[in-house]
Scaffold this active site. Structure first.
Site, PDB file in Angstrom:
ATOM      1  CD  GLU A 277      -3.462  -2.689   7.384  1.00  0.00           C
ATOM      2  OE1 GLU A 277      -2.318  -2.821   6.984  1.00  0.00           O
ATOM      3  OE2 GLU A 277      -4.169  -1.718   7.097  1.00  0.00           O
TER       4      GLU A 277
ATOM      5  CD  GLU B 120      -3.148   5.420   6.770  1.00  0.00           C
ATOM      6  OE1 GLU B 120      -3.088   5.463   5.526  1.00  0.00           O
ATOM      7  OE2 GLU B 120      -2.209   4.983   7.474  1.00  0.00           O
TER       8      GLU B 120
ATOM      9  N   GLY C 183       2.833  -1.104   4.268  1.00  0.00           N
ATOM     10  CA  GLY C 183       2.814   0.315   3.925  1.00  0.00           C
ATOM     11  C   GLY C 183       4.218   0.804   3.636  1.00  0.00           C
ATOM     12  N   GLY C 184       4.837   1.465   4.611  1.00  0.00           N
ATOM     13  CA  GLY C 184       6.139   2.106   4.432  1.00  0.00           C
ATOM     14  C   GLY C 184       7.189   1.238   3.742  1.00  0.00           C
TER      15      GLY C 184
ATOM     16  CB  SER D  52       5.236  -1.500  11.985  1.00  0.00           C
ATOM     17  OG  SER D  52       4.761  -0.165  12.134  1.00  0.00           O
TER      18      SER D  52
ATOM     19  N   GLY E 173       2.274   2.316  10.600  1.00  0.00           N
ATOM     20  CA  GLY E 173       3.182   3.448  10.412  1.00  0.00           C
ATOM     21  C   GLY E 173       3.867   3.909  11.689  1.00  0.00           C
TER      22      GLY E 173
ATOM     23  CG  ASN F  18      -1.712   1.219   1.421  1.00  0.00           C
ATOM     24  OD1 ASN F  18      -1.864   2.012   0.487  1.00  0.00           O
ATOM     25  ND2 ASN F  18      -2.266   1.412   2.613  1.00  0.00           N
ATOM     26  CD1 TRP F  19       3.201   1.083  -3.143  1.00  0.00           C
ATOM     27  CD2 TRP F  19       3.321   2.486  -4.892  1.00  0.00           C
ATOM     28  NE1 TRP F  19       3.845   0.420  -4.161  1.00  0.00           N
ATOM     29  CE2 TRP F  19       3.933   1.257  -5.250  1.00  0.00           C
ATOM     30  CE3 TRP F  19       3.274   3.514  -5.843  1.00  0.00           C
ATOM     31  CZ2 TRP F  19       4.496   1.052  -6.508  1.00  0.00           C
ATOM     32  CZ3 TRP F  19       3.832   3.297  -7.095  1.00  0.00           C
ATOM     33  CH2 TRP F  19       4.439   2.080  -7.413  1.00  0.00           C
ATOM     34  CE  LYS F  20       0.369   3.521   4.950  1.00  0.00           C
ATOM     35  NZ  LYS F  20      -0.045   3.633   6.315  1.00  0.00           N
TER      36      LYS F  20
ATOM     37  CG  HIS G 177      -5.914   1.616   5.107  1.00  0.00           C
ATOM     38  ND1 HIS G 177      -5.511   2.609   5.981  1.00  0.00           N
ATOM     39  CD2 HIS G 177      -4.843   0.796   4.943  1.00  0.00           C
ATOM     40  CE1 HIS G 177      -4.242   2.389   6.314  1.00  0.00           C
ATOM     41  NE2 HIS G 177      -3.818   1.304   5.697  1.00  0.00           N
TER      42      HIS G 177
HETATM   43  C1  PEP Z   1      -0.769   0.116   5.906  1.00  0.00           C
HETATM   44  O1  PEP Z   1      -0.776   1.235   5.466  1.00  0.00           O
HETATM   45  O2  PEP Z   1      -1.698  -0.646   5.621  1.00  0.00           O
HETATM   46  C2  PEP Z   1       0.353  -0.315   6.749  1.00  0.00           C
HETATM   47  C3  PEP Z   1       0.333  -1.497   7.290  1.00  0.00           C
HETATM   48  O3  PEP Z   1       1.384   0.610   6.927  1.00  0.00           O
HETATM   49  P1  PEP Z   1       2.820   0.329   7.631  1.00  0.00           P
HETATM   50  O4  PEP Z   1       3.347  -0.962   7.042  1.00  0.00           O
HETATM   51  O5  PEP Z   1       3.645   1.504   7.227  1.00  0.00           O
HETATM   52  O6  PEP Z   1       2.581   0.235   9.071  1.00  0.00           O
END
Ligand code: PEP
Length: 253
Positions: free
Chosen positions: A167, A97, A233-234, A212, A173, A9-11, A95
């Site tokens: 999640e 967010e 994500g990151g 994470s 994040g 997920n590049w967000k 998600h």
């Molecule tokens: C996400 O955005 O779904 C996520 C899990 O982010 P991160 O891996 O950065 O925690």
């Protein structure tokens, strides 16, 4: 046997340049022996570029959100059919967010889930509790409520065409990940909830962990019985770290 999936997920990150570099780097790092699935979820403006770079690739393309509606006067929204037209075969729904920053309720998430399915997209349904909810011992109740909203509106058969991603909001994040056992406990509860309605489907649906996940913790998380890969994500913004996580998923068979 559930095939593990690693989805990036590049967000709201990226550019034409990053899309080109990242996808070229990922493509170069794939091995024909890989059996796990790999997917990227770029922002809307880069989907068509991504599609053109991923012709004949094993890397699946997905989007991060969609509208509940099929078309019409909904400025700024993007429909499931448009995503499919842009080469997506999957889309995130719910998600955290989106739930937190855009006020998406369980009902809206359930509508998005059904809109995705109706257009032939694979919905990746995200569920998870906040830190406060975990500290109050509400984790399973919250996740169960989020999943139940989709089960009630779409039915258990629809889950057979979907993926669930657990999640924990406090792990997204933040660099703070759930321990493999904390994650496994919730994954087992998610699977039990689906299995209570249909044991076959409950046993088949892939449940990803997100929050994470990094190259150095992926293997022990993916080794858990009810964890079928990750939503990243990151760490999905670097080909090197995303490929290392993908390698861990390939070793978790
Ligand atoms: C996400 O955005 O779904 C996520 C899990 O982010 P991160 O891996 O950065 O925690």
């Amino acid at each position: 046997m559930r095939t593990p999936l690693v989805a990036g997920n590049w967000k709201m990150n990226g550019s034409h340049e990053l899309t080109r570099d990242l996808l070229t780097g990922l493509e170069a790092g794939l091995d024909p022996a890989d059996r796990a699935e790999i997917m990227v979820l770029p922002p809307f403006p880069y989907l068509t570029l991504a599609r053109s770079l991923l012709v004949d690739s094993a890397i699946r393309l997905g989007a991060q959100d969609l509208s509940t509606r099929p078309d019409g006067a909904f400025t700024g929204d993007v429909s499931a059919a448009m995503l499919s037209d842009c080469g997506c075969s999957a889309v995130l729904v719910g998600h955290s967010e989106r739930r937190t920053l855009h006020g998406e309720t369980d009902e809206v998430v359930a509508e998005k889930f059904s809109a995705a399915l109706a257009a032939g997209l694979l919905p990746i349904l995200c569920v998870g509790e906040t830190l406060e909810q975990r500290e109050q011992g509400q984790t399973e109740a919250v996740v169960s409520r989020q999943l139940a909203a989709v089960l009630q509106s779409a039915g258990i058969a629809a889950l057979a065409q979907a993926v669930v991603a657990y999640e924990p909001v406090w792990a997204i994040g933040t660099g703070r990940t759930a321990t493999p056992l904390q994650a496994q406990e919730v994954h087992a509860a998610i699977r039990a909830q689906m299995s209570a309605e249909d044991a076959t489907i409950g046993g088949q649906v892939r449940v990803l962990y997100g929050g994470s996940v990094k190259a150095d913790n992926a293997a022990e998380i993916f080794a858990q019985q009810d964890i079928d890969g990750g939503l990243i994500g990151g760490a999905s913004l670097s080909a090197e770290s995303f490929l290392a996580i993908y390698r861990a998923a390939n070793q978790s068979f």
